[in-house]
Design a protein around this motif. Sequence first.
Motif, mmCIF file in Angstrom:
data_model
loop_
_atom_site.group_PDB
_atom_site.id
_atom_site.type_symbol
_atom_site.label_atom_id
_atom_site.label_comp_id
_atom_site.label_asym_id
_atom_site.label_seq_id
_atom_site.Cartn_x
_atom_site.Cartn_y
_atom_site.Cartn_z
ATOM 1 N N LEU A 11 0.598 -1.275 -0.083
ATOM 2 C CA LEU A 11 0.120 0.288 0.076
ATOM 3 C C LEU A 11 0.494 0.975 0.315
ATOM 4 O O LEU A 11 1.981 1.609 0.375
ATOM 5 C CB LEU A 11 -1.182 -0.016 1.046
ATOM 6 N N GLU A 12 -0.326 2.291 -0.864
ATOM 7 C CA GLU A 12 1.397 3.312 -1.062
ATOM 8 C C GLU A 12 0.677 4.030 0.759
ATOM 9 O O GLU A 12 -0.748 4.420 1.029
ATOM 10 C CB GLU A 12 0.672 4.136 -2.476
ATOM 11 N N GLY A 13 1.627 4.706 1.099
ATOM 12 C CA GLY A 13 1.332 5.990 1.623
ATOM 13 C C GLY A 13 1.970 6.716 2.389
ATOM 14 O O GLY A 13 3.184 6.848 0.787
ATOM 15 N N LEU A 14 2.032 8.129 2.670
ATOM 16 C CA LEU A 14 2.221 9.261 3.015
ATOM 17 C C LEU A 14 3.166 9.467 4.595
ATOM 18 O O LEU A 14 2.315 9.620 5.235
ATOM 19 C CB LEU A 14 1.882 10.604 2.734
ATOM 20 N N GLY A 15 4.602 9.672 3.848
ATOM 21 C CA GLY A 15 4.913 9.726 5.838
ATOM 22 C C GLY A 15 6.119 10.985 6.166
ATOM 23 O O GLY A 15 6.583 11.205 4.842
ATOM 24 N N PHE A 16 6.327 11.044 7.421
ATOM 25 C CA PHE A 16 7.634 11.981 7.571
ATOM 26 C C PHE A 16 7.951 10.953 7.910
ATOM 27 O O PHE A 16 8.718 10.166 8.371
ATOM 28 C CB PHE A 16 7.464 12.274 8.922
ATOM 29 N N VAL A 17 9.798 11.559 7.165
ATOM 30 C CA VAL A 17 10.973 10.817 7.570
ATOM 31 C C VAL A 17 12.113 11.835 8.950
ATOM 32 O O VAL A 17 12.393 13.110 8.981
ATOM 33 C CB VAL A 17 11.907 11.227 6.583
ATOM 34 N N VAL A 18 12.041 10.693 9.635
ATOM 35 C CA VAL A 18 12.804 11.363 11.255
ATOM 36 C C VAL A 18 13.774 10.486 11.769
ATOM 37 O O VAL A 18 13.185 9.830 11.776
ATOM 38 C CB VAL A 18 11.952 12.275 12.118
ATOM 39 N N GLY A 19 15.082 11.260 10.576
ATOM 40 C CA GLY A 19 15.808 9.908 11.415
ATOM 41 C C GLY A 19 15.705 8.324 10.531
ATOM 42 O O GLY A 19 15.494 8.674 9.393
ATOM 43 N N LYS A 20 15.890 7.462 11.492
ATOM 44 C CA LYS A 20 15.557 5.718 10.803
ATOM 45 C C LYS A 20 14.026 5.921 10.821
ATOM 46 O O LYS A 20 13.861 4.708 10.592
ATOM 47 C CB LYS A 20 16.516 5.223 11.352
ATOM 48 N N TRP A 21 13.120 6.530 10.923
ATOM 49 C CA TRP A 21 12.237 6.375 10.433
ATOM 50 C C TRP A 21 10.971 7.028 10.633
ATOM 51 O O TRP A 21 11.285 8.104 9.626
ATOM 52 C CB TRP A 21 11.528 7.025 12.188
ATOM 53 N N ILE A 22 9.940 6.210 10.501
ATOM 54 C CA ILE A 22 8.907 6.816 9.265
ATOM 55 C C ILE A 22 7.366 6.751 10.417
ATOM 56 O O ILE A 22 7.219 5.685 11.256
ATOM 57 C CB ILE A 22 8.662 6.037 7.526
ATOM 58 N N TYR A 23 6.710 8.681 10.287
ATOM 59 C CA TYR A 23 5.481 8.640 10.461
ATOM 60 C C TYR A 23 4.800 8.700 9.698
ATOM 61 O O TYR A 23 4.247 9.657 9.833
ATOM 62 C CB TYR A 23 5.695 9.997 11.695
ATOM 63 N N PRO A 24 3.656 7.379 9.633
ATOM 64 C CA PRO A 24 1.977 7.668 8.514
ATOM 65 C C PRO A 24 2.070 8.997 8.858
ATOM 66 O O PRO A 24 0.951 9.032 10.048
ATOM 67 C CB PRO A 24 1.822 6.257 8.886
ATOM 68 N N ILE A 25 1.775 10.130 7.788
ATOM 69 C CA ILE A 25 0.566 10.931 7.891
ATOM 70 C C ILE A 25 -0.717 10.184 8.736
ATOM 71 O O ILE A 25 -1.629 11.048 9.656
ATOM 72 C CB ILE A 25 0.874 12.067 7.359
ATOM 73 N N SER A 26 -1.231 9.346 7.544
ATOM 74 C CA SER A 26 -2.994 9.018 8.223
ATOM 75 C C SER A 26 -3.041 8.361 9.775
ATOM 76 O O SER A 26 -3.969 8.469 10.156
ATOM 77 C CB SER A 26 -2.876 7.799 7.376
ATOM 78 N N LYS A 27 -1.954 7.815 10.448
ATOM 79 C CA LYS A 27 -1.623 7.491 11.899
ATOM 80 C C LYS A 27 -1.847 8.749 12.039
ATOM 81 O O LYS A 27 -2.745 9.240 13.523
ATOM 82 C CB LYS A 27 -0.724 6.395 12.209
ATOM 83 N N THR A 28 -0.910 10.389 12.564
ATOM 84 C CA THR A 28 -1.704 11.307 13.180
ATOM 85 C C THR A 28 -2.836 11.618 12.787
ATOM 86 O O THR A 28 -2.840 12.200 14.516
ATOM 87 C CB THR A 28 -0.288 11.925 12.247
ATOM 88 N N ASN A 29 -2.993 11.598 12.039
ATOM 89 C CA ASN A 29 -5.129 12.157 12.161
ATOM 90 C C ASN A 29 -5.116 11.995 10.515
ATOM 91 O O ASN A 29 -4.838 11.938 9.407
ATOM 92 C CB ASN A 29 -4.961 13.685 12.061
ATOM 93 N N PRO A 30 -6.368 10.487 11.039
ATOM 94 C CA PRO A 30 -7.076 10.610 9.526
ATOM 95 C C PRO A 30 -7.580 11.258 8.650
ATOM 96 O O PRO A 30 -7.935 11.192 7.574
ATOM 97 C CB PRO A 30 -8.200 9.815 9.837
ATOM 98 N N THR A 31 -8.214 12.486 9.194
ATOM 99 C CA THR A 31 -8.283 13.883 8.398
ATOM 100 C C THR A 31 -7.195 14.511 7.182
ATOM 101 O O THR A 31 -7.325 15.582 6.180
ATOM 102 C CB THR A 31 -9.278 15.093 9.019
#
Length: 324
Positions: A11-31
């Motif tokens: 699945l395609e996702g959009l995320g923040f890259v912070v160091g060695k981690w990806i923070y999925p934006i959809s998990k931050t807030n579904p809107t």
Amino acid sequence: MKIATYLYEGLEGLGFVVGKWIYPISKTNPTYPATMAQFLDGGAESMQILQESYDRITTSKQNHEGTLAIEEVSFMAPVPHPKSLRDAYAFRQHVATSRRNRGLDMIPEFDKFPVFYFSNHQAIVGPGDVYCMPQHFEKLDFELEVAIVINKRGKNIAAKDADQYIAGYMIMNDFSARALQMEEMKLSLGPAKGKDFATAIGPWLVTKDELLPFKIPAPTGHIGDAYNLQMTCSINGIQVSKGSFADMHWTFAEIIERISYGVEIYPGDVIGSGTVGTGCFLELNGTGKLHSPNYTEQWLSEGDEVTLEVTGLGQLHNTLVLQS
């Protein structure tokens, strides 16, 4: 912010890259925007929303739902489906050296306006394999560039206002099949088949706030944001090219002014800088042969690993694969 488009479990996702981690934006807030296209279409409002979310993530010591290690995902092109793809010709050193190597004087029109051409926005790739046909490997070349993406619609934009239309920056490799390109351009049209098979961008989109420590004044007589970023290319671990984004003669603001004259630009339009000085084998080979008749030309081959690195923007890795 560093914003990536990635694949995770198909699945395609959009995320923040912070160091060695990806923070999925959809998990931050579904809107929040779920794709790069939605983020870019949202303009300044989306930028502010994501910046606030990014700031919370980077200042919080709490674990965040769905956080992924970089090794768990496959990076796609940050802008996987651009509305258009234009490439400029903005580095004087590259233009002047390439013309000198062909026995030509510097063209005076270079200083009158920034020139660009359209390429194939349907042939965008990200990090990873780049598939090339046999004829592409006849003098296959890299081009070391920086690209921007637009997040605000506009027309007849003045250079003094143009930087506000830029969502962020990324590395770009304008792969070039030189044998095809040189043959077709004898007809005074193109480049077309020499360029239309693959343009790599990535590994992520870097917003302008990340580049503030590298900001410098625009070149004398020019308008717009400029940055002192080192640019290099390595082939199979061996550095072959080194230049600086600070040497860009025409700024992206001035290029946007030229592009938007009488024409709408749209969120999702990608614009390349053109090749930095020493930033392709065509230029390097010409200089080498000028200095020594025994110089051996270099070109890319099947299996080569190409790494472009730009200060603040990361590394873009590609491997060349023969597609029969």
